[in-house]
Write a protein that holds these residues in place. Structure first.
Motif, PDB file in Angstrom:
ATOM      1  N   ALA A 115      49.809  14.798  42.515  1.00  0.00           N
ATOM      2  CA  ALA A 115      48.755  15.661  41.966  1.00  0.00           C
ATOM      3  C   ALA A 115      48.158  16.534  43.063  1.00  0.00           C
ATOM      4  CB  ALA A 115      47.669  14.814  41.313  1.00  0.00           C
ATOM      5  N   LEU A 116      47.963  15.985  44.234  1.00  0.00           N
ATOM      6  CA  LEU A 116      47.425  16.753  45.356  1.00  0.00           C
ATOM      7  C   LEU A 116      48.391  17.854  45.776  1.00  0.00           C
ATOM      8  CD1 LEU A 116      45.143  17.017  47.407  1.00  0.00           C
ATOM      9  CD2 LEU A 116      46.371  15.420  48.859  1.00  0.00           C
ATOM     10  N   ALA A 117      49.673  17.533  45.835  1.00  0.00           N
ATOM     11  CA  ALA A 117      50.678  18.540  46.194  1.00  0.00           C
ATOM     12  C   ALA A 117      50.738  19.644  45.142  1.00  0.00           C
ATOM     13  CB  ALA A 117      52.043  17.882  46.350  1.00  0.00           C
ATOM     14  N   THR A 118      50.637  19.263  43.880  1.00  0.00           N
ATOM     15  CA  THR A 118      50.638  20.251  42.799  1.00  0.00           C
ATOM     16  C   THR A 118      49.421  21.156  42.906  1.00  0.00           C
ATOM     17  OG1 THR A 118      51.809  18.698  41.378  1.00  0.00           O
ATOM     18  CG2 THR A 118      50.712  20.541  40.297  1.00  0.00           C
ATOM     19  N   SER A 119      48.274  20.571  43.159  1.00  0.00           N
ATOM     20  CA  SER A 119      47.044  21.352  43.314  1.00  0.00           C
ATOM     21  C   SER A 119      47.160  22.325  44.484  1.00  0.00           C
ATOM     22  CB  SER A 119      45.845  20.436  43.528  1.00  0.00           C
ATOM     23  OG  SER A 119      45.613  19.648  42.402  1.00  0.00           O
ATOM     24  N   ALA A 120      47.713  21.855  45.579  1.00  0.00           N
ATOM     25  CA  ALA A 120      47.882  22.714  46.748  1.00  0.00           C
ATOM     26  C   ALA A 120      48.816  23.876  46.441  1.00  0.00           C
ATOM     27  CB  ALA A 120      48.414  21.898  47.923  1.00  0.00           C
ATOM     28  N   ALA A 121      49.879  23.604  45.692  1.00  0.00           N
ATOM     29  CA  ALA A 121      50.822  24.672  45.320  1.00  0.00           C
ATOM     30  C   ALA A 121      50.148  25.694  44.414  1.00  0.00           C
ATOM     31  CB  ALA A 121      52.043  24.074  44.629  1.00  0.00           C
ATOM     32  N   ILE A 122      49.343  25.221  43.469  1.00  0.00           N
ATOM     33  CA  ILE A 122      48.639  26.128  42.559  1.00  0.00           C
ATOM     34  C   ILE A 122      47.650  26.984  43.336  1.00  0.00           C
ATOM     35  CG2 ILE A 122      46.952  26.211  40.674  1.00  0.00           C
ATOM     36  CD1 ILE A 122      48.398  23.725  39.519  1.00  0.00           C
ATOM     37  N   ILE A 123      46.903  26.359  44.246  1.00  0.00           N
ATOM     38  CA  ILE A 123      45.937  27.106  45.053  1.00  0.00           C
ATOM     39  C   ILE A 123      46.650  28.153  45.895  1.00  0.00           C
ATOM     40  CG2 ILE A 123      44.363  26.886  47.018  1.00  0.00           C
ATOM     41  CD1 ILE A 123      43.485  24.186  45.775  1.00  0.00           C
ATOM     42  N   SER A 124      47.794  27.786  46.465  1.00  0.00           N
ATOM     43  CA  SER A 124      48.568  28.726  47.276  1.00  0.00           C
ATOM     44  C   SER A 124      49.019  29.925  46.448  1.00  0.00           C
ATOM     45  CB  SER A 124      49.769  28.015  47.874  1.00  0.00           C
ATOM     46  OG  SER A 124      50.587  28.921  48.566  1.00  0.00           O
ATOM     47  N   GLU A 125      49.519  29.669  45.237  1.00  0.00           N
ATOM     48  CA  GLU A 125      49.956  30.762  44.365  1.00  0.00           C
ATOM     49  C   GLU A 125      48.791  31.671  43.985  1.00  0.00           C
ATOM     50  OE1 GLU A 125      53.037  31.764  43.381  1.00  0.00           O
ATOM     51  OE2 GLU A 125      53.693  30.279  44.849  1.00  0.00           O
ATOM     52  N   LEU A 126      47.637  31.072  43.694  1.00  0.00           N
ATOM     53  CA  LEU A 126      46.456  31.875  43.353  1.00  0.00           C
ATOM     54  C   LEU A 126      46.009  32.731  44.530  1.00  0.00           C
ATOM     55  CD1 LEU A 126      44.356  29.307  41.270  1.00  0.00           C
ATOM     56  CD2 LEU A 126      45.548  31.329  40.421  1.00  0.00           C
TER      57      LEU A 126
END
Length: 110
Positions: free
Chosen positions: A41-52
């Protein structure tokens, strides 16, 4: 009789200990699974934040490009007005290598 009672208690104690060990192993496995889920979940959140952040930066760059083009057009129009070029001429403004903005200039009637 005392010996029989002691014999009966020992197997019960052993089963409890085995069960306690098994419960502890189950808790550890559950804790590891939970840890893995949280890491994912943390890795997914980091990926989403990076894309944003990438999208935000891209929008910022696009807005800057549009602002620069607007300034170039405004400068060209101001120069055209100041120079008082012939009202029938076509004015071309080169924005990029591929983009050319053309418009007819009109003489202001006062």
């Amino acid at each position: 009789m005392d010996n029989m009672e002691c014999n009966k208690l020992q197997p019960v104690v052993r089963k409890v200990k085995k069960k306690q060990v098994k419960d502890e192993l189950d808790r550890q496995k559950q804790a590891e699974k939970k840890k893995r889920r949280l890491e994912i979940a943390l890795a997914t959140s980091a990926a989403i934040i990076s894309e944003l952040e990438k999208k935000k930066q891209k929008q910022k760059e696009e807005q800057q490009r549009l602002d620069e083009e607007g300034v170039a057009i405004a400068e060209a129009v101001a120069l055209h007005v100041v120079l008082g070029e012939d009202s029938n001429e076509t004015c071309e403004i080169v924005l990029n290598k591929d983009e050319v903005l053309t418009f007819k200039s009109y003489e202001a009637v006062l």
